[in-house]
Structures are given as C-alpha cells and as structure tokens.
Design an enzyme around this catalytic site. Structure first.
Site, mmCIF file in Angstrom:
data_model
loop_
_atom_site.group_PDB
_atom_site.id
_atom_site.type_symbol
_atom_site.label_atom_id
_atom_site.label_comp_id
_atom_site.label_asym_id
_atom_site.label_seq_id
_atom_site.Cartn_x
_atom_site.Cartn_y
_atom_site.Cartn_z
ATOM 1 N N LYS A 108 0.853 -1.201 0.000
ATOM 2 C CA LYS A 108 0.000 0.000 0.000
ATOM 3 C C LYS A 108 0.883 1.244 0.000
ATOM 4 C CE LYS A 108 -0.581 -0.397 5.011
ATOM 5 N NZ LYS A 108 -1.359 0.071 6.132
ATOM 6 N N ARG A 136 -9.046 -0.395 16.015
ATOM 7 C CA ARG A 136 -9.400 0.613 14.993
ATOM 8 C C ARG A 136 -10.263 0.033 13.892
ATOM 9 N NH1 ARG A 136 -3.608 1.199 11.651
ATOM 10 N NH2 ARG A 136 -3.806 -0.890 10.805
ATOM 11 N N TYR A 187 14.902 31.049 3.381
ATOM 12 C CA TYR A 187 13.824 31.801 4.040
ATOM 13 C C TYR A 187 14.180 32.040 5.507
ATOM 14 C CZ TYR A 187 10.678 30.897 0.112
ATOM 15 O OH TYR A 187 10.096 30.856 -1.129
ATOM 16 N N MET A 229 10.108 24.706 -0.626
ATOM 17 C CA MET A 229 9.168 23.783 -1.283
ATOM 18 C C MET A 229 9.870 22.869 -2.287
ATOM 19 S SD MET A 229 5.581 24.623 -3.227
ATOM 20 C CE MET A 229 4.844 25.512 -1.910
HETATM 21 C C1 LIG Z 1 -3.509 -4.329 8.330
HETATM 22 C C2 LIG Z 1 -2.024 -4.291 8.096
HETATM 23 N N1 LIG Z 1 -1.358 -5.439 7.967
HETATM 24 C C3 LIG Z 1 -0.030 -5.456 7.774
HETATM 25 C C4 LIG Z 1 0.698 -4.285 7.703
HETATM 26 C C5 LIG Z 1 2.180 -4.366 7.474
HETATM 27 O O1 LIG Z 1 2.883 -3.891 8.566
HETATM 28 P P1 LIG Z 1 4.486 -3.900 8.541
HETATM 29 O O2 LIG Z 1 4.880 -2.922 7.511
HETATM 30 O O3 LIG Z 1 4.840 -3.480 9.919
HETATM 31 O O4 LIG Z 1 4.904 -5.286 8.194
HETATM 32 C C6 LIG Z 1 0.050 -3.071 7.839
HETATM 33 C C7 LIG Z 1 0.824 -1.823 7.777
HETATM 34 O O5 LIG Z 1 0.484 -0.764 8.139
HETATM 35 C C8 LIG Z 1 -1.353 -3.071 8.051
HETATM 36 O O6 LIG Z 1 -2.042 -1.921 8.186
#
Ligand SMILES: Cc1ncc(COP(=O)(O)O)c(C=O)c1O
Length: 381
Positions: A51, A147, A274, A322
């Site tokens: 992700k 969460r 700046y 920036m």
């Molecule tokens: C639901 C979930 N699983 C796994 C992971 C992977 O975590 P890590 O990068 O600590 O292995 C994340 C990362 O944020 C997560 O949100």
C-alpha cells in the site's frame, strides 16, 4: 514545432527534470529480503504489503519483483491501489485492507480482488451483493488494535451471516498493535484472542482457509503459531527495527539522491534561505539541490539533516523550501552542477539513513519513505 515534436520534447524534458531527484530502489536486495524473511517464517505464506506505493518505493516494480520471486499475494489499502497493480500486470491475489463500499463490489469482483470485512455492519452491507458479484472475503477481527475489525463480543451474532457466505470466506485476520515492543504481553494476549476466535468459527462449522495476524515484526518474532500467512511490509523494504530483522540479514533498499543545481562559494556572513536561519561562519561551498518539502523531504529537517557526497556527510543548512534545499561543504571540496548528493542512504549506520532521519523527526521509517511523492522519480534496478 509540430504537436508530435512538442510531445516528444515535453516527455524528454519531464524525464530530464525527474532525474534530478531520484529514489533508487534495489530490487535485488528486495528479493534477498524476501528470502531472509522466508528463512525465518518457514512454512508461512507471505502477503507483501505494498500500500501507499509500496511505502514510497514504487508499488508496481516492487510487486513485479516480488511476484517473480514467488510471493503468495499482496495487500493494499484502497481499490485504486489494487487496480494500479492489476494494470501493472500483477496476477497474484490482492487483498484490499481498507473498507470497500458495496457499490464498488462489481469492479472488485471483475478484477478478482479480495476484500476485508472491517466491521459487523460492513458484513451486513456486503453480504447481499456477494452472490451476484463474487469476491473473496477476509474477516478482520479486532483482537486489540482497536481501529477496525469485528469486535470479538459481536462475533457470535455474526456467525450465521458468515456461514451463509461460505465459500467466499477466504481468510480471517487480526492486526498487532505493538508486535515490535520488547514486552510481548500485549502481542501474546492478541494471539490468544485470535486463536479463541478461530476456534469459535471452526466450532460453528466455518472453514478458515487462511489465518493471518502478523505484520513484519510479528512474523520475525514468531508470533504466528497456527497461522497460514503473514502480511509483511516494512521487513521487505529492509527497514524493520526489531533485532530479528538484522539477524535475518534484511537491508534497506531505497536511496534518495538529488542533482546539484548550483554550487557557489559564499563569504562569511552570507545568509541562506527563508528567514536567513543560516549565516555562514566562514567562507563555505554552498550547494543547492532540487529537493524540497513538496517532494516529501520534511521542512522539519531544516538545519538538522545531513547529505552525503563521496563517502562524507555535510549539513543541510537554512530552511528546506518547497522545491529546494541547501547544503554546505568545506570550500576545498570540488562539487559542481550535475554531481549528485545522497539525501537518504541505505546504510542504517549513516546519519542520513532512513532510520536516522526518522529519529531526527521523532517518527518511524515508514513515514519517511511514504512521504516521497510522485515528483520523485523511481529508479528500480
Ligand atoms: C492491516 C495491516 N497489515 C499489515 C501491515 C504491514 O505492517 P508492517 O509494515 O509493519 O509489516 C500493515 C501496515 O500498516 C497493516 O495496516
């Protein structure tokens, strides 16, 4: 200039510009990190968490490299991230970790995506649509992260609904809140709850083909008993800070370099940037790099960070602006426009490593690499 020439020139020009700030991503080391993780995780299947553009490393090239190296699947946060991977040619299973609205089921189904059920209400929303738009479902259980996921107290009331969705239930998952903490009591408690919930599901006649609770630290520290898979992100990028990551030989794969756009000698008393927060104490070589907070290099590093050049590091001075930042070097150092300086190093011991930079910012390595945005060219090698 003809429109065709103009497009060609614009493409060449944008590539040229992009090259001034580059995240070099070592895909060979990525594959070695996967192999190191496999040595520790033994029989577990591994789902790579890619992700947020693979934590800033570039999701498609990272996923392609991991798919070639035999990864069992991927996790992303959002539907667009999953579709980017499919467009990039990724055929392996993809699990969307975030909450997907019912109206997105047709596109998820058409793209063979697996979805996470993030609450009892979400289960009720998705259930009527799944027969028409088949997707694999992973039930998230809230074992203590607090969460997302079905509350364990609500699981009993969900059992009939879950049973009716079989065989679409591909997996059951949880998420550690502190798997890297030296005190493992919290992790053990979450595991106990997870195993209890798995037993409850199985007693109710619900098959659970996949069970996965561990992230990188949970996997590296062996908090996986009875699980079939682990979801690992940071360990693959070589940035996990648990001791077991070092023992497994995991190494950072990202280096950020920027081209020098100006190199000048300035006399004592000259001010930089700046707010004139840096005043040269004596004549120095002042170098300007095309990198700023709009690229994801935080302004909070102003007058604090270091940049590398030919094996030495030099201070980032003045306010990071920036699109530019400034570094001072001794007058005698020969450096000129076109040379490259390293802003994030792969060596964890360096003062400008991702880990050291995270410490300077009182944050975690995840945030440092995730901040690198689309203006930064990715150079996967
Ligand atoms: C639901 C979930 N699983 C796994 C992971 C992977 O975590 P890590 O990068 O600590 O292995 C994340 C990362 O944020 C997560 O949100």
């Amino acid at each position: 200039m003809s429109p065709d020439n103009a497009t060609e020139a614009a493409t060449a020009c944008s590539l040229q510009e992009g090259r001034t700030l580059t995240a070099h991503v070592d895909l060979g080391q990525l594959a070695r990190n996967l192999a190191g993780l496999r040595r520790v995780s033994r029989e577990l299947g591994l789902l790579a968490v890619v992700k947020a553009d693979a934590y800033g490393h570039g999701a498609v090239p990272v996923a392609r490299a991991l798919e070639s190296a035999g990864i069992e699947g991927f996790c992303v946060a959002t539907l667009p991230e999953a579709l980017d991977l499919r467009r990039g040619g990724i055929l392996s299973p993809i699990l969307v970790l975030g909450s997907i609205r019912p109206e997105s089921l047709p596109v998820a189904s058409a793209n063979h995506l697996d979805l996470t059920v993030v609450s009892a209400d979400h289960l009720l929303e998705l259930a009527p649509l799944v027969p028409e738009h088949p997707v694999g479902l992973h039930l998230k259980l809230d074992t203590g992260m607090g969460r997302s996921g079905i509350l364990l107290d609500d699981l009993g009331a969900c059992l009939d609904g879950i049973r009716a969705l079989q065989p679409r239930i591909r997996g059951v998952m949880g998420h550690f809140s502190a798997s890297e903490a030296p005190d493992a009591r919290c992790a053990h408690l979450q595991r106990k709850r997870f195993q209890g919930a798995l037993a409850q599901l199985r007693d109710a006649g619900i098959a659970v083909p996949m069970a996965h609770h561990a992230n990188s630290a949970g996997c590296l520290r062996g908090f996986v008993e009875g699980d079939t898979h682990a979801r690992c992100g940071i360990a693959l990028y070589g940035l996990s800070e648990v001791e077991e990551a070092r023992e497994a030989g995991l190494k950072p794969i990202l280096e950020l370099t920027a081209e020098v756009m100006r190199a000048v000698r300035i006399p004592a008393g000259s001010t930089v940037g700046y707010g004139s927060t840096y005043v040269a104490p004596h004549p120095v070589k002042l170098v300007t790099l095309n990198c700023g907070y709009a690229d994801g290099y935080p302004r909070a590093l102003s007058n604090r960070a270091q940049a590398g050049f030919k094996g030495r590091t030099y201070p980032v001075v003045g306010q990071v602006s920036m699109d530019m930042l400034t570094v001072v070097l001794p007058e005698a150092i020969s450096i000129r426009p076109g040379d490259r300086m390293t802003l994030l190093s792969r060596n964890p011991e360096d003062p400008h490593s991702v880990q050291a930079t995270a410490r300077l910012l009182s944050t975690i390595p995840y945030e440092v690499t995730c901040a690198l945005n689309r203006r930064v060219l990715r150079d996967p090698t």
